[in-house]
Design a protein around this motif. Sequence first.
Motif, PDB file in Angstrom:
ATOM      1  N   ALA A 789     -59.846  17.946 -35.532  1.00  0.00           N
ATOM      2  CA  ALA A 789     -60.990  17.035 -35.571  1.00  0.00           C
ATOM      3  C   ALA A 789     -62.299  17.795 -35.381  1.00  0.00           C
ATOM      4  CB  ALA A 789     -60.837  15.978 -34.483  1.00  0.00           C
ATOM      5  N   ILE A 790     -63.333  17.288 -36.036  1.00  0.00           N
ATOM      6  CA  ILE A 790     -64.682  17.815 -35.862  1.00  0.00           C
ATOM      7  C   ILE A 790     -65.373  16.964 -34.797  1.00  0.00           C
ATOM      8  CG2 ILE A 790     -66.876  18.328 -36.967  1.00  0.00           C
ATOM      9  CD1 ILE A 790     -65.383  18.429 -39.634  1.00  0.00           C
ATOM     10  N   GLN A 791     -65.615  17.542 -33.651  1.00  0.00           N
ATOM     11  CA  GLN A 791     -66.181  16.783 -32.547  1.00  0.00           C
ATOM     12  C   GLN A 791     -67.619  16.366 -32.847  1.00  0.00           C
ATOM     13  OE1 GLN A 791     -65.772  19.129 -29.009  1.00  0.00           O
ATOM     14  NE2 GLN A 791     -63.540  19.187 -29.118  1.00  0.00           N
ATOM     15  N   ALA A 792     -67.958  15.169 -32.360  1.00  0.00           N
ATOM     16  CA  ALA A 792     -69.315  14.638 -32.476  1.00  0.00           C
ATOM     17  C   ALA A 792     -69.816  14.618 -33.909  1.00  0.00           C
ATOM     18  CB  ALA A 792     -70.288  15.450 -31.606  1.00  0.00           C
ATOM     19  N   GLU A 793     -68.890  14.447 -34.887  1.00  0.00           N
ATOM     20  CA  GLU A 793     -69.298  14.514 -36.291  1.00  0.00           C
ATOM     21  C   GLU A 793     -70.119  13.284 -36.679  1.00  0.00           C
ATOM     22  OE1 GLU A 793     -67.472  15.070 -40.789  1.00  0.00           O
ATOM     23  OE2 GLU A 793     -66.137  14.585 -39.120  1.00  0.00           O
ATOM     24  N   ARG A 794     -71.163  13.519 -37.438  1.00  0.00           N
ATOM     25  CA  ARG A 794     -71.930  12.446 -38.057  1.00  0.00           C
ATOM     26  C   ARG A 794     -71.294  12.167 -39.414  1.00  0.00           C
ATOM     27  NH1 ARG A 794     -74.625  10.478 -34.017  1.00  0.00           N
ATOM     28  NH2 ARG A 794     -75.840   9.341 -35.562  1.00  0.00           N
ATOM     29  N   VAL A 795     -70.318  11.282 -39.432  1.00  0.00           N
ATOM     30  CA  VAL A 795     -69.550  11.012 -40.656  1.00  0.00           C
ATOM     31  C   VAL A 795     -70.451  10.370 -41.701  1.00  0.00           C
ATOM     32  CG1 VAL A 795     -67.636   9.696 -41.626  1.00  0.00           C
ATOM     33  CG2 VAL A 795     -67.395  10.781 -39.389  1.00  0.00           C
ATOM     34  N   LEU A 796     -70.287  10.800 -42.941  1.00  0.00           N
ATOM     35  CA  LEU A 796     -71.043  10.221 -44.051  1.00  0.00           C
ATOM     36  C   LEU A 796     -70.278   9.004 -44.575  1.00  0.00           C
ATOM     37  CD1 LEU A 796     -73.337  10.239 -46.072  1.00  0.00           C
ATOM     38  CD2 LEU A 796     -72.042  11.890 -47.449  1.00  0.00           C
TER      39      LEU A 796
END
Length: 1017
Positions: A789-796
């Motif tokens: 997982a990509i932590q703190a991701e701002r998902v598009l």
Amino acid sequence: MSSLTRTLITHGFSDLEKSERFLGFRELAELDQAELLAALRVANDPDLAVQSLVRLLSAAPEVYSKLTRTHPESGEVESNEALFRLLGASEALVDFLIRHPEHVDVLDMPSSPEPVAADGAALRSSLLEAVGADPASSMPLATMTGCAARLALRTRYRRHLCELAIRDLCAASPQDVMPLVGAELADLAAAAMEGALAVARAQVAGVFCAEAVARVHLAIIGMGKCGARELNYISDVDVMYVIETAPPGVNDGGRAGEADAVTVGNALAAAISQTIYAPEREPGLWEVDASLRPEGKDGPLVRTLDSYLSYYQRWAHDWEFQALLKARVIAGDAELGERFEEAISPLIWTSSEREGFVTSVQAMRRRVTANIKASEAGRQIKLGKGGLRDVEFTVQLLQLVHAKNDKSLRVKATTGAIAALTKAGFIGRTDAAHLDESYRYLRVLEHRIQLVQLRRTHLMPTAPEQLRALARAVAGPMSLKRPSAQSLLDDWAKVKRRVSTLHERIFYRPILATAAHLSAEDLALATDAARARLAALGYRDTVGAQRHIEALTAGVSRRAALQRQLLPVLLGWLADGVDPDAGLLAFRRVSEALGTSHWYLGMLRDHQAAAERLCHVLSSSRLVTDLLAVSPEATAWFGNDKELVPLSFDVQWAEIQSKMSRHPEPSDAIRLIRLIRQREILRIAIADCSGLLTQDQVCAALSDADRASVLGALLVAEADVYAGEPALTRLLVVAMGRQGGREIGYGSDADVLFVHRAVEGADSGQAQQQARLLVSKLMVMLTQPVRPAIQAERVLSVDADLRPEGKNGPIVRSLDAYKEYYARWSSPWEAQALLRALPLAGSDELATDFVRMVDPVRYPSLLGEAELREIKRIKARMESERLPRGADPARHVKLGRGGLSDVEWLVQLWQLQHAHAHEALRTTATLPALYAACELGLIAAEEAQLLESAWRLAGKIRNANVIWTGKPSDMLPSSRRDLEAVARWCGYEPGQAAAFEEDYLGLTRRARAVFEKHFYG
């Protein structure tokens, strides 16, 4: 050219005619010339060595027996290296041996490459014994006075100086032993002062009674290089004299008056100077300089301890505390001298708190440079730019500012202070190594120049033969080649440039002035008083803040030591933000992640702008702190504005292609693509927080990051789908809404349409099915969690609701299906939505055909009354139905009055009505279309400017909400704290939240009036 001349040239001689003449003197006639020339090769200056040898042999024939010696291990006879090195290095010391041939036995010393070992106690005993004084006495009294005492003291001093010079000249590395040489020179000077004081007591006792002299205790305080134990071969010895009368019961049982003590003290001081420096058959040693005393030459020569303290507490100048930094008792009453050191120590280490202290020290250094004679400016080793003073002032200022709370920095010698400052983290390891190396080099230059004539000089010689000799002296006996005069000048120039650069960067650190004003109380971070100060700064959870501070400063690491000193400054900067508590927590997390990184500590220490910017952002942006927690290495960007320039789409796309080529697995590739987007959002946010980007640049940069991400995801999806079956179709992703206008913010979704076209010969049904599979994979790749997982991701988030028939319509259509739909069934709002349609990713050919197809739909030749009424009806309905329940319309920046929707719908109405005839209106961006309408006379210029201001401010508020909270919101905050944060983001000063709120409500109210006038009028 004779064979002897050629030999002399190969052996490093310069004055060939003179040296040939000396080699022919009778004193050298019995010597084997080849062996003699071979022995002279070790001399720094062979010309000087052969001349000095002739003179010395003439005065002391016993030196013949010392020209060679037996090697202690091999038993072989070899030349006396110590003798020849001394002959070629110091004409003055050879002159001493000529005057005192009884001391030529000093030449029997072994030439050892071992470091010099100083023994101050032995030197003190030797010089006291030279004048007939008892070293064991608490107040040694000489049995010799006058001329005899001066001759004995100076002779013994120079005997020891010869011993030291031989060890120095024979050391393997002059730079390595330089601190030891300086320490022994200082100890030797201190011993001479002790001997001179013993002589002075005896002489003054002849004027006053012996009891009066015995009652006066005198401590001699060494200043400058002598106090720091880093003295030159020849230098003034800076001193101050402290006196005290004996307590009651001593000697005569009474207490002499201070006036009598001062009289005796003055007489002792004068006698000391006379013994050291008065004209005599044996020349004076050096000048005893008391000019650094209070009031300088106009002040009393001797003072009591109380008098010194009174002066320093009330009248002392800033530079006097810098001078006291190296104060050390060197002779006389050691107990009194130690009390002096102890008493002035608090004054020294709090002096930087004085108003303007740092700037005054910096100004003094500039004055020293400015006062150098023009004829000497290019030759100054000590005072010139890049010289010894630059190193010393840099080190001393750092000590004066930071040592108030870190006693490990209270080191007098420059090399030791550099090491202490490095260990504590105030100088980077690389900078410290360069500073130390350069200082040693410059001091060795100074030593070797002074040693020749034992003259006080700090000027580089100009004669080529002197430069060549100096080059050899600096290189040392282990050098494998004979350096040239030019190589010496080149090396010196390089050292000066390096020192000057380090001096400018460290000595003029902006943070020094801030740190200097911190008191010891400010630096005590773990006390009850500290909690009160934290509360006064604006920290709400002072107990929690102290926990963070303790975690940051605990231990003995360089990070902890440096942060103990910097945190009081950083805490103030964090408190300037909206949420100091959150900022401190974020700072702790970043520091724990990066604390061992030398560049991070260096940035905090050396770059005030970067450190202050970091603190401001950490206490003002949850978005940035969340992203930094995942990518703490991005903290380095705060110190380099070039790193904060957003990467263009082309650069991002090239990086994505490179990643995809090395990571063909779809899950790996898409994870890297999403990481690139997250990195760019962080870069943009930091640059935005730092005021480096305009609002338009932020929108464009965010749009580029989204476009690169969507394009990368599309190619990954195509590679995955096409790998198992033939490509039946080509897909186009079309940006809609604010994404199409390249006007997105930090919380924007990606509004899109998906268009496909079957490849020639492919079945349309199968092509449609493959297109749906591509779209499905694309949306999953952009939005679903990845592993790891990509932590703190701002998902598009991809939103296709603006497609024909909305959520009820197929998610992807062929170009022909779109064309048929828009021709037969599209509603006005769908034509309006197409005004912002902009190809984002996919087939370029399909993109061209799509634009050609939709242009007639979005730019109709005529907008009928029915369509116009429908647009107005939809707008009114949207305002009433889409506003969140209970939301205040005046505070909703998107759908509320005068907000984004009002401006955009008005502009889009004009585009639907007039873009067919006026090409300037054919743009997907709002503001260009607004001003195109203004040019066409559809709206007055002042009204257009009002709408632009409202639109921009609404967009800023949306971005500010995300920056501040990390979450998107379309509401102007009601909470005072949140409103304050948003107000600051929008350019308002702290405490101006109410004014900001009033300005926004007033601006949007006027913008709404303009909207209603043109939209419904």
